[in-house]
Design a protein around this motif. Structure first.
Motif, short mmCIF file in Angstrom:
data_model
loop_
_atom_site.label_atom_id
_atom_site.label_comp_id
_atom_site.label_asym_id
_atom_site.label_seq_id
_atom_site.Cartn_x
_atom_site.Cartn_y
_atom_site.Cartn_z
N HIS A 425 0.84 -1.19 0.00
CA HIS A 425 0.00 0.00 0.00
C HIS A 425 0.88 1.24 0.00
CE1 HIS A 425 -3.51 2.46 0.65
NE2 HIS A 425 -2.92 3.05 1.67
N LEU A 427 0.88 5.29 0.42
CA LEU A 427 0.08 6.39 0.92
C LEU A 427 0.07 7.55 -0.07
CD1 LEU A 427 1.42 6.53 4.60
CD2 LEU A 427 -0.61 5.34 3.78
N GLU A 433 7.21 10.42 4.10
CA GLU A 433 6.16 9.85 4.95
C GLU A 433 5.88 8.40 4.59
OE1 GLU A 433 3.17 13.48 5.95
OE2 GLU A 433 3.57 13.13 3.82
N ASN A 434 6.07 8.04 3.32
CA ASN A 434 5.86 6.65 2.92
C ASN A 434 6.94 5.73 3.49
OD1 ASN A 434 3.66 5.65 0.90
ND2 ASN A 434 4.05 7.80 0.34
N THR A 436 8.86 6.46 6.39
CA THR A 436 8.81 6.47 7.86
C THR A 436 7.47 5.97 8.39
OG1 THR A 436 8.03 8.77 7.92
CG2 THR A 436 10.41 8.40 7.92
N LEU A 437 6.39 6.15 7.64
CA LEU A 437 5.06 5.72 8.04
C LEU A 437 4.66 6.28 9.40
CD1 LEU A 437 4.85 1.99 6.88
CD2 LEU A 437 3.77 4.00 5.87
N GLY A 438 5.07 7.53 9.68
CA GLY A 438 4.65 8.18 10.92
C GLY A 438 5.25 7.59 12.18
N ARG A 439 6.31 6.78 12.03
CA ARG A 439 6.89 6.17 13.23
C ARG A 439 7.63 7.18 14.09
NH1 ARG A 439 7.55 1.56 9.70
NH2 ARG A 439 9.45 2.41 8.86
N ALA A 490 8.64 -0.56 -0.25
CA ALA A 490 8.24 -1.33 0.93
C ALA A 490 9.47 -1.90 1.64
CB ALA A 490 7.29 -2.46 0.52
N ARG A 493 11.08 0.78 3.68
CA ARG A 493 10.40 0.90 4.98
C ARG A 493 10.98 -0.09 5.97
NH1 ARG A 493 4.23 0.66 2.54
NH2 ARG A 493 4.10 2.81 1.77
N ARG A 497 13.05 0.59 9.42
CA ARG A 497 12.52 0.07 10.68
C ARG A 497 13.47 -0.91 11.35
NH1 ARG A 497 6.77 -3.17 10.69
NH2 ARG A 497 6.88 -4.10 12.75
#
Length: 606
Positions: A425, A427, A433-434, A436-439, A490, A493, A497
């Motif tokens: 997916h 965003l 932001e894609n 880090t995904l708000g972490r 992906a 990400r 992480r």
């Protein structure tokens, strides 16, 4: 009786939300009471004028000026107090709706995945939007209207009893009859409103699924079929609305108007019998005025029953989600120290009847590479979902870092295990932001680490070409990514992480060989400090796996390294040979296409 108990509990729960801010509610009620007193005082002043001035033919200027000024002042005061009271109630109502909406969304995103297996996304959206809007109408209109009108009726009854208790008894006869009508309406309209709301949810679900599958609908020329399906739903919704409208048209205003007319005739008849010597013309005027003012609140109260009914039906569904069982996690807060994974005698079934996995045993060491292969429906993705903790294991045990998966806390599990799916997916947000995904908050994000993640997966060069760099909008924004680039994003990400276990679910199914090499290189970089589980149809991506587990109808039928499985005449060897044959045929087709193109060019040149 059970349904009535449920509705009462739902209504009590809704009211408890409003009672949470007692100070705001107290101020609103105080303003409401003062506004009602000011409103009721107007007819009393007119009654005083009729009986003490008109009836006695006495019109002193000073008294008339005072009465006129007082009447105008009361009307202005009433309007101002109503305005302040309305503001207070609306602020209170909007705050409650916001609280309920956040609670609902928070509960939905923490539901077990099994809750979404059979729930269309359109229905979920309907719950969050349409149903919470019904709650807004309940708090803004129903509660405010009920409190305003009940207070107004009580104040008027007190004023009427002070003028004449005989005429007050006539009016009091009207109230229980109206209450009976309201209860009868509520009982008859409940099922009609529930059906109407359910059909609206079905309409939203149909629209959502049609839009999501638009390419398939047009490809298979099913526009007419889906249009007919949607038309049928809207026709049923229209029929349900008509039944509600008919019920409202009969049991709301017409019936209340009839009862009010009966009460008015009773007042006139009593006046004729009693004579002016008992009550006076001014008192009769005041009572007729109060009766009109009592009738309107009663009609308004009855009309609010439709909104109340919708709110109760919507609340049943909302509270059903809020009260539903949440995704269960353990309480072990210790982060994963390694990517060691083990499955022992794992059984699983989605519905408790049809087994999907049976007796799965497999182990993965830290920094190891495990491949899950098998035909469609063999259970590969289900096993991956169990490793992610999306579903509880039916029987057996899955352990991570030597600890039962069920004992790990939410934070430990989600930070320690990551998954890249076949269609990641993206965003509708920036590249930053894609990744880090708000972490982290914007102030804590280090762009250097993001660029390192993009570099590690081979996507940095592509992002550098964008004019806005990391601020470039993806998804429906300024840049669109190919299927392979989505996979690489992906993986970026994951690199950002840095989990201990990475699961790839068919991540190389829809990409070209060049992008596949990028992904293989990215995996080699990622495997330096994490274990990797790969689910793949294309066996070329799992040749280097430490162990390949072959699943067939939910059971592990073969296991070993690539060369070991090729020596055994089983499922894996057949799958590999079929893919080799398919690749060879594609190569021949490509060469034939090149030869034909070359021959055509020579003929045109000749």
């Amino acid at each position: 009786m059970e349904k009535e108990t449920i509705k009462l509990s739902v209504l009590t729960r809704l009211l408890n939300y409003a009672l949470a801010d007692k100070k705001q509610l107290g101020v609103a009620l105080g303003l409401l009471f003062l506004a009602s007193v000011a409103d009721v005082s107007g007819p009393w002043l007119i009654q005083h004028f009729i009986d003490n001035n008109i009836a006695k033919d006495s019109f002193p200027t000073s008294e008339l000026v005072i009465l006129a000024a007082a009447y105008i002042g009361l009307m202005i005061t009433t309007a101002w107090l109503r305005y302040l009271q309305s503001l207070r109630f609306n602020e209170l109502a909007i705050g409650v709706v916001q609280t309920v909406r956040k609670q609902l969304f928070g509960k939905i995103i923490n539901q077990p995945l099994s809750a979404f297996d059979y729930m269309p996304s359109g229905k979920l959206i309907s719950r969050i939007t349409n149903d919470t809007e019904s709650l807004k109408d309940f708090y803004v209109h129903v509660i405010g209207t009920v409190l305003k009108n009940v207070t107004l009726i009580l104040v008027m009854l007190v004023a009427m009893s002070l003028l004449s208790w005989r005429l007050t008894l006539v009016v009091l006869v009207l109230l229980p009859v109206v209450v009976g009508v309201m209860m009868l309406y509520q009982r008859n309209s409940s099922e009609a409103y529930r059906k109407m709301r359910d059909l609206l949810a079905d309409i939203n679900a149909s629209m959502s699924e049609s839009i999501q599958g638009m390419s398939l609908i047009q490809l298979m020329r099913q526009e007419k079929a889906f249009y007919n399906q949607f038309s049928e739903l809207t026709a049923k919704h229209l029929a349900a609305q008509r039944s509600v409208i008919k019920l409202n048209g009969f049991m709301l205003r017409p019936l209340i108007d009839f009862l009010s007319g009966v009460a008015l005739l009773s007042l006139v008849a009593l006046f004729g019998v009693s004579g002016v010597e008992l009550i006076g013309v001014g008192v009769l005027y005041a009572f007729i005025s109060y009766l009109g003012r009592v009738t309107e609140p009663l009609i308004e109260l009855t009309q609010q029953l439709s909104l109340l009914q919708q709110a109760l039906v919507a609340s049943e569904r909302i509270f059903g989600f809020i009260d539903a069982k949440q995704q269960g996690y353990g309480d072990d807060p210790k982060p994963l120290a390694s990517g060691r994974l083990e499955c022992r005698e794992v059984d699983f079934s989605y519905d408790g009847k049809q087994p999907v996995l049976q007796g799965i045993n497999v182990g993965l060491s830290h920094r190891g590479f495990l491949a899950l292969v098998g035909h469609t429906g063999s259970g590969k993705s289900t096993l991956a979902s169990l490793m992610m903790g999306f579903y509880p294991v039916g029987k057996g045990l899955i352990s991570l870092d030597g600890r039962p998966l069920s004992s790990l806390s939410h934070e430990v599990l989600r930070s320690g295990v990551a998954m890249v799916q076949q269609d990641p997916h993206i965003l509708s947000a920036s590249v930053r932001e894609n990744v880090t995904l708000g972490r982290q908050s914007a102030s804590e994000v280090d762009d250097r680490v993001i660029w390192q993640a993009l570099e590690a997966v081979g996507l940095a060069e592509q992002v550098q070409r964008y004019d806005e760099g990391l601020d470039t909008l993806l998804g429906s924004g300024a840049a669109n990514l190919s299927a392979g680039q989505k996979q690489l994003l992906a993986l970026a990400r994951v690199w950002y992480r840095k989990p201990k276990i990475l699961i790839l679910d068919e991540a190389t199914a829809n990409i070209d060989s060049g992008t596949e090499r990028h992904i293989q290189q990215a995996l080699n970089n990622l495997r330096q400090d994490m274990s990797v589980v790969v689910i793949a149809h294309r066996l070329s991506t799992v040749i280097d796996a430490d162990e390949i587990l072959v699943l067939h109808r939910g059971e592990a039928v073969e296991r070993g390294k690539h060369h070991e499985l090729l020596e055994y005449d089983g499922h894996y060897r057949q799958m590999y040979q079929l893919q080799q044959l398919g690749d060879h045929l594609q190569q021949l087709e490509g060469e034939r296409g090149i030869d034909e193109t070359s021959r055509t060019e020579k003929q045109e040149a000749g």
